[in-house]
Every structure is written in structure tokens, then in C-alpha cells.
Design a protein around this motif. Structure first.
Motif, PDB file in Angstrom:
ATOM      1  N   THR A 180     -16.626  20.797  -4.008  1.00  0.00           N
ATOM      2  CA  THR A 180     -15.302  21.065  -3.406  1.00  0.00           C
ATOM      3  C   THR A 180     -15.287  20.857  -1.964  1.00  0.00           C
ATOM      4  OG1 THR A 180     -15.165  23.218  -3.257  1.00  0.00           O
ATOM      5  CG2 THR A 180     -14.298  21.999  -5.516  1.00  0.00           C
ATOM      6  N   ALA A 181     -14.043  20.430  -1.248  1.00  0.00           N
ATOM      7  CA  ALA A 181     -14.031  20.641   0.280  1.00  0.00           C
ATOM      8  C   ALA A 181     -14.636  22.006   1.073  1.00  0.00           C
ATOM      9  CB  ALA A 181     -12.829  19.951   0.811  1.00  0.00           C
ATOM     10  N   ASP A 182     -14.057  22.831   0.150  1.00  0.00           N
ATOM     11  CA  ASP A 182     -14.387  24.332   0.545  1.00  0.00           C
ATOM     12  C   ASP A 182     -15.812  24.581   0.584  1.00  0.00           C
ATOM     13  OD1 ASP A 182     -11.700  24.847   1.416  1.00  0.00           O
ATOM     14  OD2 ASP A 182     -11.388  26.208  -0.406  1.00  0.00           O
ATOM     15  N   ASP A 183     -16.489  24.389  -0.601  1.00  0.00           N
ATOM     16  CA  ASP A 183     -17.799  24.337  -0.844  1.00  0.00           C
ATOM     17  C   ASP A 183     -18.701  23.587   0.298  1.00  0.00           C
ATOM     18  OD1 ASP A 183     -17.453  25.790  -3.043  1.00  0.00           O
ATOM     19  OD2 ASP A 183     -17.523  24.276  -4.494  1.00  0.00           O
ATOM     20  N   LEU A 184     -18.215  22.222   0.552  1.00  0.00           N
ATOM     21  CA  LEU A 184     -19.079  21.581   1.761  1.00  0.00           C
ATOM     22  C   LEU A 184     -19.052  22.270   2.817  1.00  0.00           C
ATOM     23  CD1 LEU A 184     -20.766  18.988   2.467  1.00  0.00           C
ATOM     24  CD2 LEU A 184     -18.103  17.832   2.656  1.00  0.00           C
ATOM     25  N   HIS A 185     -17.791  22.691   3.211  1.00  0.00           N
ATOM     26  CA  HIS A 185     -17.605  23.431   4.640  1.00  0.00           C
ATOM     27  C   HIS A 185     -18.491  24.523   4.794  1.00  0.00           C
ATOM     28  CE1 HIS A 185     -13.570  21.362   5.875  1.00  0.00           C
ATOM     29  NE2 HIS A 185     -14.405  20.722   5.796  1.00  0.00           N
ATOM     30  N   ARG A 186     -18.570  25.464   3.464  1.00  0.00           N
ATOM     31  CA  ARG A 186     -19.515  26.511   3.443  1.00  0.00           C
ATOM     32  C   ARG A 186     -20.855  26.113   3.563  1.00  0.00           C
ATOM     33  NH1 ARG A 186     -15.628  28.610  -0.145  1.00  0.00           N
ATOM     34  NH2 ARG A 186     -16.800  27.854  -2.068  1.00  0.00           N
ATOM     35  N   ARG A 187     -21.124  25.164   3.072  1.00  0.00           N
ATOM     36  CA  ARG A 187     -22.465  24.632   3.143  1.00  0.00           C
ATOM     37  C   ARG A 187     -22.984  24.290   4.468  1.00  0.00           C
ATOM     38  NH1 ARG A 187     -25.622  19.943  -0.743  1.00  0.00           N
ATOM     39  NH2 ARG A 187     -27.824  20.416   0.407  1.00  0.00           N
ATOM     40  N   LEU A 188     -21.994  23.384   4.925  1.00  0.00           N
ATOM     41  CA  LEU A 188     -22.234  23.008   6.530  1.00  0.00           C
ATOM     42  C   LEU A 188     -22.147  24.164   7.430  1.00  0.00           C
ATOM     43  CD1 LEU A 188     -22.836  20.831   8.382  1.00  0.00           C
ATOM     44  CD2 LEU A 188     -20.235  20.185   8.369  1.00  0.00           C
ATOM     45  N   ASP A 189     -21.492  25.052   7.240  1.00  0.00           N
ATOM     46  CA  ASP A 189     -21.422  26.458   8.006  1.00  0.00           C
ATOM     47  C   ASP A 189     -22.830  26.987   8.044  1.00  0.00           C
ATOM     48  OD1 ASP A 189     -18.817  25.831   8.981  1.00  0.00           O
ATOM     49  OD2 ASP A 189     -18.091  27.315   7.722  1.00  0.00           O
ATOM     50  N   ALA A 190     -22.961  27.345   6.875  1.00  0.00           N
ATOM     51  CA  ALA A 190     -24.488  27.951   6.852  1.00  0.00           C
ATOM     52  C   ALA A 190     -25.689  27.069   7.498  1.00  0.00           C
ATOM     53  CB  ALA A 190     -24.965  28.284   5.229  1.00  0.00           C
ATOM     54  N   LEU A 191     -25.615  25.677   6.972  1.00  0.00           N
ATOM     55  CA  LEU A 191     -26.617  24.908   7.775  1.00  0.00           C
ATOM     56  C   LEU A 191     -26.607  24.766   9.433  1.00  0.00           C
ATOM     57  CD1 LEU A 191     -28.842  22.606   6.980  1.00  0.00           C
ATOM     58  CD2 LEU A 191     -27.313  21.106   7.107  1.00  0.00           C
ATOM     59  N   TRP A 192     -25.220  24.663   9.802  1.00  0.00           N
ATOM     60  CA  TRP A 192     -25.121  24.617  11.276  1.00  0.00           C
ATOM     61  C   TRP A 192     -25.567  25.945  11.819  1.00  0.00           C
ATOM     62  CZ3 TRP A 192     -24.359  20.733  14.432  1.00  0.00           C
ATOM     63  CH2 TRP A 192     -24.095  21.166  15.482  1.00  0.00           C
ATOM     64  N   ARG A 193     -25.340  27.094  11.286  1.00  0.00           N
ATOM     65  CA  ARG A 193     -25.794  28.303  11.709  1.00  0.00           C
ATOM     66  C   ARG A 193     -27.240  28.445  11.974  1.00  0.00           C
ATOM     67  NH1 ARG A 193     -23.366  33.424  11.854  1.00  0.00           N
ATOM     68  NH2 ARG A 193     -24.787  35.444  11.933  1.00  0.00           N
ATOM     69  N   MET A 194     -28.165  27.827  11.081  1.00  0.00           N
ATOM     70  CA  MET A 194     -29.631  27.637  10.991  1.00  0.00           C
ATOM     71  C   MET A 194     -29.867  26.752  12.003  1.00  0.00           C
ATOM     72  SD  MET A 194     -31.580  28.304   7.541  1.00  0.00           S
ATOM     73  CE  MET A 194     -30.797  26.808   6.687  1.00  0.00           C
ATOM     74  N   GLU A 195     -29.347  25.514  11.982  1.00  0.00           N
ATOM     75  CA  GLU A 195     -30.066  24.435  12.403  1.00  0.00           C
ATOM     76  C   GLU A 195     -29.571  24.218  14.268  1.00  0.00           C
ATOM     77  OE1 GLU A 195     -32.078  22.574  11.444  1.00  0.00           O
ATOM     78  OE2 GLU A 195     -32.501  23.692   9.720  1.00  0.00           O
ATOM     79  N   SER A 196     -28.030  24.590  14.492  1.00  0.00           N
ATOM     80  CA  SER A 196     -27.739  24.431  15.612  1.00  0.00           C
ATOM     81  C   SER A 196     -28.523  24.700  16.890  1.00  0.00           C
ATOM     82  CB  SER A 196     -26.332  25.005  15.839  1.00  0.00           C
ATOM     83  OG  SER A 196     -26.435  26.301  15.793  1.00  0.00           O
TER      84      SER A 196
END
Length: 422
Positions: free
Chosen positions: A2-18
Motif C-alpha cells: 500500500t501507499a502507507d507501507d511504501l512511505h513507511r519503508r521509504l522513511d526508514a530507508l531515508w533515515r538510514m541512507e540520507s
């Protein structure tokens, strides 16, 4: 997904990779504000494309590639590529614009050899006060939120936010080039860099907020930076002391949670699950730091404390008197209410709760640890040991209300329930 799942995954990835993206973009552009803007462009691109095209097989690599392209496009747009071919041609080569082989990469390397560590040193500029250097670097490159940094400094979130804003303004007003210092200039920035790495590791080892007891990715990144630093500055006892501390603490991580993520406190850990090879690496780094004359350095003393736990085969065999003595030395070197609280815990183990409770009461009365959950947790533990269960219940409940970490809250509420009146 879902869109919410995607945003949560991207948020977690962004926190790690940014932080890595920002480090690479700052290296390409030489400007912090530009690097931040381009990094945000990458995030927006992911939010636009991934729902439409699907999540890439390697999302971290996708983000990094997108960041490189934006950095290169920025250089081209400003015509720096054309006018400063010698200066920027190397970077373009490294990022795939004009690949000429390994020789270009060797020419581009500086004395540090690691993108993220380069930028940690660059952002710890002497023009800023020490706390501002550390706060800015943690926010930009450590991947920590302003709230997490505030907890590390035992200060209000608004205070830390203002400090970060002022630090960026100072760098801009003084037109500080966001460049990398040469090796001879590194020692002047080393204290701030070590504090950044130390605080990043601590946030990974005991997460301030969220649903997880630990954030292993932060610990791994801090350890990696510590190992790079030790290779870069092998005769610096503080560097080796910090590396020793992180190795010894990280060695206990496999035993710190159960399979479902539930925390396991030190007294209950299965020490057979501790990483013995990593413990040996930590002990060797500690011995090297002590041989170099750094025995009284704050990181070396903390590593010595961790070594006391590492050497105890069972919790009951822990040398608590030795730990209390080490904390007393650390208090002289680095006076801090948090160190004083840990000293009180060691005193309680070595001499009993009745001896330690006045030390904790004095810290509570001082007010420096107001709002600090471990203060109330320790007080609750001591009161429970002394049979004052109603007071212990109140302290554990207060500690649970103050913590932002869901796992820690559950542990504290269980302790409170165990002391609740019938």
C-alpha cells in the motif's frame, strides 16, 4: 504494497541512507546547503517514482545513483565542470560521467578516504563552538533527530534546534568552505568527531524513541567510522579507546534482545551469545590505548568499564568494586550527572542499595537529570531492593511515562506492576 507501507519503508530507508547521500553530495558540490537541497530532490523523486514504477531491487543504490546524477547536473549547470576541469573532472569520473579507470579514483582520494568521515571532519569546523559542531554534525550526518540530540545533551529540543540553525548561519556568514582538512589539521577537530561517533553509537545501542530497543545500523556505521579513524590515526589513544568501547559494547548486542525484540537486561543475558571475537578485538584496542598513555582518557576509562563486564563469565562474578572505582576516576576526568548516576549503580552493586540511594537522591535534588528516565528507574530499583515497594512503583511508573522508546516503556511498566500494592 500500500501507499502507507511504501512511505513507511521509504522513511526508514531515508533515515538510514540520507547521511551517506548528503556526504557524497557535499563532496561533489562543496556546499552544504546545496547538498541538502539536492538530497531532498532525491527524496521527492523516490516518492514520485516508486509508487508508479515499483520499489527498486536495491533501493539504497537507487538513491545514491540519483544523488550522484543530481550532483553532476548541478556542476554542469553552474559551468564549473567546463571552467574547472582539473578540479572537478576527477569527481565526474568517479561518478560515472567519464570513467577512466582506477587511476582517477586514486588521484581523487584525500587523507581520509571515506565520504561520510570526510564530511564529519569538515562539519566539525573550529569556527563553531564544540557543542554546535557536534549538534550540527549529528543532525546532518549522524542521522539523528533534533529530539535524539537533545536527549544526548540533556537539553531542551528547542535549545538544540536553535543551536543547529545558528551553526549553519555562522558557517554561511563566515563563508567557511565545506572542504576536507588535510591530515595535519585533523587533531584540532578530533574531539568533536569522536563525540559525534560516540553519540551515534549510543543512539543505536539504546534507541531514544521508536518501537525497537536498539538500532543496529547506527551501531554498525559508528563502528565502521571508528575503525577508519583508528587506521587513519593509529597513535591516538582516544581513538583506540572509543573503538575499544564500541567493540566491547557491540559484542553484547546478540544477547540484548529475544527473538521477538523484547529487551534482555545485563543480569539476565546469556553470555554464551556474546561475540567472543569482537570482545577480543575490543580488549586488544583497549590495551593499545593504555600502552599509548591514554589510561585516564574518558573513552579509555569507559572501555575499561566495558572490559570489566566482558571478563566476567557470569553476572555474579562482575567486579563491581572495580567498576565503582573506574566510575569515580571517570567522574574526575569528565564530571557529568549521567556518569554520577552510573557510579551510584555500581556502588549499589558493590556496597548495597542503602549506600547508593543517598547518591541518587542528591542527583534528583540537583535537577540536572530532570526528565531523564534512567534516574527514576535506578531510584525505583534501589527502593525496591530496600523493600519500599510503593515508592518503587511510583518511580518505575514515572520513568515509563518519560521514555520515548516502546520497548523500554514495557520493561519499566512491568517493573512497576511487580511493585504494585495488592
Amino acid at each position: 504494497m500500500t501507499a502507507d507501507d511504501l512511505h513507511r519503508r521509504l522513511d526508514a530507508l531515508w533515515r538510514m541512507e540520507s547521511p551517506k547521500l548528503l556526504a557524497r553530495l557535499a563532496r561533489i558540490t562543496g556546499n552544504l546547503d546545496t547538498a541538502e537541497e539536492l538530497a531532498q530532490d532525491v527524496l521527492v523523486a523516490a516518492l514520485e517514482r516508486w509508487p508508479r514504477d515499483g520499489v527498486p531491487d536495491n533501493p539504497a543504490a537507487w538513491l545514491m545513483q540519483a544523488a550522484k546524477h543530481r550532483g553532476i547536473d548541478h556542476l554542469r549547470q553552474r559551468r564549473l565542470h567546463a571552467r574547472k576541469q582539473d578540479e572537478f573532472g576527477i569527481e565526474l569520473t568517479l561518478h560515472g560521467a567519464d570513467m577512466q579507470g582506477d587511476e582517477a579514483e586514486r588521484r581523487a582520494e584525500d587523507d581520509i578516504g571515506d565520504d561520510l568521515l570526510r564530511l564529519v571532519f569538515a562539519s566539525c569546523h573550529p569556527v563553531l563552538p564544540m557543542e554546535s559542531r557536534v549538534a550540527l554534525t549529528l543532525r546532518l550526518l549522524g542521522g539523528l533527530t533534533t529530539a535524539e540530540i537533545a536527549r544526548a545533551f540533556l537539553q531542551q529540543e528547542a535549545t538544540v534546534a536553535q543551536r543547529i540553525v545558528r551553526a549553519k548561519r555562522t558557517l554561511a556568514e563566515k563563508q567557511v568552505a565545506f572542504d576536507v582538512p588535510r591530515k595535519a589539521a585533523l587533531p584540532a577537530r578530533l574531539d568533536a568527531v569522536l563525540e559525534v561517533v560516540y553519540l551515534v553509537f549510543n543512539e543505536g545501542y539504546a534507541a531514544t524513541s521508536g518501537d525497537d530497543w536498539m538500532r543496529p545500523a547506527l551501531c554498525e556505521e559508528a563502528l565502521r567510522l571508528g575503525r577508519v579513524l583508528a587506521g587513519l590515526l593509529p597513535a591516538q589513544p582516544d581513538v583506540l579507546g572509543l573503538l575499544a568501547l564500541m567493540e566491547l559494547q557491540a559484542a553484547r548486542m546478540p544477547a540484548r534482545t529475544r527473538a521477538d525484540g523484547t529487551p534482555v537486561l545485563l543480569a539476565d543475558q546469556d553470555r554464551a551469545r556474546w561475540d567472543r571475537l569482537q570482545l577480543q578485538r575490543g580488549l586488544q584496542a583497549l590495551a593499545a590505548a593504555q600502552r599509548l598513555g591514554g589510561a585516564e582518557g574518558p573513552y579509555v576509562l569507559q572501555a575499561a568499564l566495558a572490559a570489566c563486564h566482558a571478563r566476567a563469565r557470569r553476572f555474579e562474578e562482575t567486579d563491581w568494586a572495580g567498576i565503582a572505582a573506574l566510575y569515580a576516576r571517570l567522574l574526575r576526568v569528565q564530571p557529568s550527572p549521567v556518569v554520577a548516576l552510573n557510579h551510584a549503580v555500581a556502588v549499589s552493586r558493590a556496597q548495597g542499595a542503602a549506600t547508593a540511594l543517598p547518591l541518587v537522591e542528591a542527583l534528583a535534588a540537583d535537577g540536572a537529570l530532570r526528565g531523564y528516565p534512567p534516574l527514576h528507574a535506578v531510584r525505583g530499583d534501589l527502593l525496591e531492593s530496600l523493600g519500599r515497594r510503593d515508592e518503587a512503583h511510583a518511580e518505575f511508573t514515572r520513568a515509563a511515562a518519560l521514555t520515548g522508546n516502546a520497548r523500554e516503556r514495557a520493561v519499566l511498566l512491568a517493573r512497576a506492576e511487580g511493585c504494585a500494592p495488592p
